[in-house]
Design a protein around this motif. Sequence first.
Motif: not given
Lengths: 115, 113
Positions: B36, B38, B88, B90, B103-106
Amino acid sequence: EAGVTQFPSHSVIEKGQTVTLRCDPISGHDNLYWYRRVMGKEIKFLLHFVKESKQDESGMPNNRFLAERTGGTYSTLKVQPAELEDSGVYFCASSQERVKGSPLHFGNGTRLTVT
Amino acid sequence: AQSVAQPEDQVNVAEGNPLTVKCTYSVSGNPYLFWYVQYPNRGLQFLLKYITGDNLVKGSYGFEAEFNKSQTSFHLKKPSALVSDSALYFCAVRDIQTDKLIFGTGTRLQVFP
């Protein structure tokens, strides 16, 4: 089609106050999810509705958080009373089917700041 | 327990150069993997997913990701970065037992002109 909409986009409240976040999923989507990202950390699951029923609320931090989805349409997430650690971005997502390969459609999020 | 790791907080790349955003995962069974993005002041947008089939999956905006089972990785790639790719990113895995997205931390991607 209209996407997932969230209101408000930002909210700044004082510790001890109450805040209610709203999410309108994509029309016809039975599945509705709430997620939260605390600054700099991963996005974490809060809960999952299927229509008006809570399917999984294992991610809710504590009993200060209350989520509802009356009539299986929009959902609200209330935080009462708010604490400093509740600050973060709250995302809502929806999907039409509970198919494991189907992506979730996310809203723009509500940025909550508790001072 | 299922988990996702994004080892880089930020990736910097010059416009026109190839980019890679790294993601590794830990799951029991076959993974359902997602990326994903952002953009500033926007929500999470779905980029691409791997469920089964070809290890190289193509997604939106010219992005692709390579699933590598032996290395448990699902790195996001693009042959030629654009300044507008700055955002950002993810990585996420779907927990097969609970159906949750983990999710990962981004990773913040910064593309410089």
